[in-house]
Design a protein around this motif. Sequence first.
Motif, PDB file in Angstrom:
ATOM      1  N   ALA A 105      39.222  59.146  44.941  1.00 56.50           N
ATOM      2  CA  ALA A 105      39.173  58.275  43.762  1.00 56.50           C
ATOM      3  C   ALA A 105      39.742  56.906  44.131  1.00 56.50           C
ATOM      4  CB  ALA A 105      39.973  58.893  42.620  1.00 56.50           C
ATOM      5  N   LEU A 106      38.967  55.856  43.857  1.00 58.51           N
ATOM      6  CA  LEU A 106      39.331  54.493  44.235  1.00 58.51           C
ATOM      7  C   LEU A 106      39.295  53.559  43.038  1.00 58.51           C
ATOM      8  CD1 LEU A 106      36.993  54.250  47.352  1.00 58.51           C
ATOM      9  CD2 LEU A 106      39.425  54.765  47.369  1.00 58.51           C
ATOM     10  N   SER A 107      39.988  52.439  43.167  1.00 59.11           N
ATOM     11  CA  SER A 107      39.962  51.401  42.150  1.00 59.11           C
ATOM     12  C   SER A 107      40.269  50.073  42.829  1.00 59.11           C
ATOM     13  CB  SER A 107      40.999  51.697  41.057  1.00 59.11           C
ATOM     14  OG  SER A 107      40.945  50.735  40.033  1.00 59.11           O
ATOM     15  N   ALA A 108      40.316  49.026  42.050  1.00 60.01           N
ATOM     16  CA  ALA A 108      40.809  47.740  42.548  1.00 60.01           C
ATOM     17  C   ALA A 108      42.330  47.758  42.477  1.00 60.01           C
ATOM     18  CB  ALA A 108      40.256  46.605  41.680  1.00 60.01           C
ATOM     19  N   ALA A 109      42.971  46.852  43.193  1.00 57.80           N
ATOM     20  CA  ALA A 109      44.415  46.713  43.099  1.00 57.80           C
ATOM     21  C   ALA A 109      44.797  46.246  41.695  1.00 57.80           C
ATOM     22  CB  ALA A 109      44.904  45.708  44.140  1.00 57.80           C
ATOM     23  N   LYS A 110      46.027  46.510  41.295  1.00 54.07           N
ATOM     24  CA  LYS A 110      46.490  46.125  39.965  1.00 54.07           C
ATOM     25  C   LYS A 110      46.295  44.631  39.716  1.00 54.07           C
ATOM     26  CE  LYS A 110      50.469  46.255  36.914  1.00 54.07           C
ATOM     27  NZ  LYS A 110      51.889  46.597  36.764  1.00 54.07           N
ATOM     28  N   ALA A 111      46.532  43.812  40.761  1.00 55.98           N
ATOM     29  CA  ALA A 111      46.376  42.353  40.614  1.00 55.98           C
ATOM     30  C   ALA A 111      44.948  41.961  40.258  1.00 55.98           C
ATOM     31  CB  ALA A 111      46.793  41.654  41.904  1.00 55.98           C
ATOM     32  N   PHE A 112      44.005  42.858  40.534  1.00 56.55           N
ATOM     33  CA  PHE A 112      42.593  42.587  40.231  1.00 56.55           C
ATOM     34  C   PHE A 112      42.104  43.488  39.091  1.00 56.55           C
ATOM     35  CE2 PHE A 112      43.263  41.471  44.707  1.00 56.55           C
ATOM     36  CZ  PHE A 112      43.001  40.117  44.628  1.00 56.55           C
ATOM     37  N   PHE A 113      43.053  43.887  38.224  1.00 59.04           N
ATOM     38  CA  PHE A 113      42.777  44.636  36.998  1.00 59.04           C
ATOM     39  C   PHE A 113      42.332  46.071  37.254  1.00 59.04           C
ATOM     40  CE2 PHE A 113      41.678  40.118  36.503  1.00 59.04           C
ATOM     41  CZ  PHE A 113      42.764  39.740  35.739  1.00 59.04           C
ATOM     42  N   GLY A 114      42.720  46.604  38.393  1.00 60.92           N
ATOM     43  CA  GLY A 114      42.386  47.984  38.717  1.00 60.92           C
ATOM     44  C   GLY A 114      43.484  48.946  38.298  1.00 60.92           C
ATOM     45  N   ASP A 115      43.251  50.213  38.554  1.00 58.89           N
ATOM     46  CA  ASP A 115      44.195  51.275  38.239  1.00 58.89           C
ATOM     47  C   ASP A 115      45.249  51.343  39.348  1.00 58.89           C
ATOM     48  OD1 ASP A 115      45.575  53.653  37.820  1.00 58.89           O
ATOM     49  OD2 ASP A 115      43.766  54.821  37.384  1.00 58.89           O
ATOM     50  N   PRO A 116      46.517  51.036  39.037  1.00 62.65           N
ATOM     51  CA  PRO A 116      47.547  51.031  40.075  1.00 62.65           C
ATOM     52  C   PRO A 116      47.858  52.410  40.649  1.00 62.65           C
ATOM     53  CG  PRO A 116      48.540  50.672  37.932  1.00 62.65           C
ATOM     54  CD  PRO A 116      47.046  50.664  37.725  1.00 62.65           C
ATOM     55  N   ALA A 117      47.350  53.473  40.025  1.00 61.30           N
ATOM     56  CA  ALA A 117      47.582  54.821  40.528  1.00 61.30           C
ATOM     57  C   ALA A 117      46.502  55.265  41.513  1.00 61.30           C
ATOM     58  CB  ALA A 117      47.659  55.809  39.361  1.00 61.30           C
ATOM     59  N   GLN A 118      45.568  54.388  41.830  1.00 62.20           N
ATOM     60  CA  GLN A 118      44.478  54.736  42.734  1.00 62.20           C
ATOM     61  C   GLN A 118      44.580  53.976  44.050  1.00 62.20           C
ATOM     62  OE1 GLN A 118      42.181  57.109  42.139  1.00 62.20           O
ATOM     63  NE2 GLN A 118      43.297  57.476  40.248  1.00 62.20           N
ATOM     64  N   TRP A 119      43.970  54.526  45.077  1.00 63.73           N
ATOM     65  CA  TRP A 119      43.828  53.813  46.341  1.00 63.73           C
ATOM     66  C   TRP A 119      42.884  52.634  46.104  1.00 63.73           C
ATOM     67  CZ3 TRP A 119      46.267  55.074  50.938  1.00 63.73           C
ATOM     68  CH2 TRP A 119      46.997  56.278  50.927  1.00 63.73           C
ATOM     69  N   ASN A 120      43.146  51.537  46.793  1.00 59.54           N
ATOM     70  CA  ASN A 120      42.302  50.350  46.652  1.00 59.54           C
ATOM     71  C   ASN A 120      41.944  49.839  48.050  1.00 59.54           C
ATOM     72  OD1 ASN A 120      44.385  48.366  47.509  1.00 59.54           O
ATOM     73  ND2 ASN A 120      45.414  49.056  45.639  1.00 59.54           N
ATOM     74  N   PRO A 121      41.064  48.856  48.158  1.00 59.67           N
ATOM     75  CA  PRO A 121      40.662  48.395  49.493  1.00 59.67           C
ATOM     76  C   PRO A 121      41.830  47.963  50.380  1.00 59.67           C
ATOM     77  CG  PRO A 121      39.165  47.526  47.853  1.00 59.67           C
ATOM     78  CD  PRO A 121      40.286  48.191  47.103  1.00 59.67           C
ATOM     79  N   GLU A 122      42.837  47.353  49.784  1.00 64.22           N
ATOM     80  CA  GLU A 122      43.970  46.884  50.577  1.00 64.22           C
ATOM     81  C   GLU A 122      44.780  48.053  51.146  1.00 64.22           C
ATOM     82  OE1 GLU A 122      42.475  43.864  47.845  1.00 64.22           O
ATOM     83  OE2 GLU A 122      43.248  45.872  47.412  1.00 64.22           O
ATOM     84  N   THR A 123      45.074  49.062  50.310  1.00 62.09           N
ATOM     85  CA  THR A 123      45.830  50.209  50.822  1.00 62.09           C
ATOM     86  C   THR A 123      44.987  51.017  51.802  1.00 62.09           C
ATOM     87  OG1 THR A 123      45.267  51.523  48.865  1.00 62.09           O
ATOM     88  CG2 THR A 123      47.414  50.421  48.864  1.00 62.09           C
ATOM     89  N   LEU A 124      43.681  51.073  51.582  1.00 60.06           N
ATOM     90  CA  LEU A 124      42.812  51.784  52.529  1.00 60.06           C
ATOM     91  C   LEU A 124      42.804  51.094  53.891  1.00 60.06           C
ATOM     92  CD1 LEU A 124      39.840  52.696  50.195  1.00 60.06           C
ATOM     93  CD2 LEU A 124      41.482  54.290  51.222  1.00 60.06           C
ATOM     94  N   MET A 125      42.822  49.770  53.904  1.00 61.42           N
ATOM     95  CA  MET A 125      42.864  49.062  55.186  1.00 61.42           C
ATOM     96  C   MET A 125      44.166  49.355  55.918  1.00 61.42           C
ATOM     97  SD  MET A 125      42.248  45.124  56.142  1.00 61.42           S
ATOM     98  CE  MET A 125      42.762  44.508  57.740  1.00 61.42           C
ATOM     99  N   LEU A 126      45.275  49.330  55.200  1.00 59.33           N
ATOM    100  CA  LEU A 126      46.562  49.644  55.823  1.00 59.33           C
ATOM    101  C   LEU A 126      46.583  51.088  56.318  1.00 59.33           C
ATOM    102  CD1 LEU A 126      49.042  47.800  53.420  1.00 59.33           C
ATOM    103  CD2 LEU A 126      48.140  47.006  55.628  1.00 59.33           C
ATOM    104  N   ALA A 127      46.015  52.005  55.533  1.00 53.43           N
ATOM    105  CA  ALA A 127      45.948  53.408  55.955  1.00 53.43           C
ATOM    106  C   ALA A 127      45.097  53.558  57.208  1.00 53.43           C
ATOM    107  CB  ALA A 127      45.393  54.280  54.826  1.00 53.43           C
ATOM    108  N   ALA A 128      43.962  52.852  57.265  1.00 51.20           N
ATOM    109  CA  ALA A 128      43.094  52.918  58.442  1.00 51.20           C
ATOM    110  C   ALA A 128      43.826  52.394  59.678  1.00 51.20           C
ATOM    111  CB  ALA A 128      41.815  52.126  58.201  1.00 51.20           C
ATOM    112  N   LEU A 129      44.557  51.307  59.529  1.00 51.38           N
ATOM    113  CA  LEU A 129      45.311  50.754  60.642  1.00 51.38           C
ATOM    114  C   LEU A 129      46.402  51.729  61.086  1.00 51.38           C
ATOM    115  CD1 LEU A 129      45.846  48.385  62.550  1.00 51.38           C
ATOM    116  CD2 LEU A 129      47.273  47.389  60.763  1.00 51.38           C
TER     117      LEU A 129
END
Length: 172
Positions: free
Chosen positions: A46-70
């Motif tokens: 389950a994914l969403s946008a980051a909270k700063a971009f009006f997404g669900d803060p309880a979900q993974w977002n592109p930024e956290t996924l990039m950090l996880a991939a790294l």
Amino acid sequence: MSVAWRAGDGPPTSSLRAFSRESVATTPGLGRPPVSDSSSHTTGLALSAAKAFFGDPAQWNPETLMLAALGQCHVLSFLRAAGMRGFDVARTSVDVSGELTLSPDGSGRFTLIEIQPATLIPRLDARAHAEEYRQLHSQAHKWCFIANSTACKILVHPDSGADNIGAAVSSE
């Protein structure tokens, strides 16, 4: 966000083709159970946008996924580096954090990412072999496909096996 790996009961990392490549990515407050679609027999994250971009803060977002991939890439590259040198890693984890900068036009980018490893190799005394740990993490950073594909500066802080000392390994 953190990525962690443990040897468990499987083959040691010196068994290069056989050790487990499974690890777990976590970040406080993020994630829900995987989403299942019984009609197509698939399970997803389950994914969403980051909270700063009006997404669900309880979900993974592109930024956290990039950090996880790294983080995952660094862990796997480290396990390979250690295994190639005949070391059997008991556990390793990396904490990964990043600084984001937003532009006036609404675009943004990572400007700095930091990786903080914590590793246990039973045959290497943490204090006596701090340079060996640093070399292994430096090699892992050089091999990491994700780090090599990232435009911003990445700092890999040294890992002494017990506590972290010394200067960071850097890439830009």
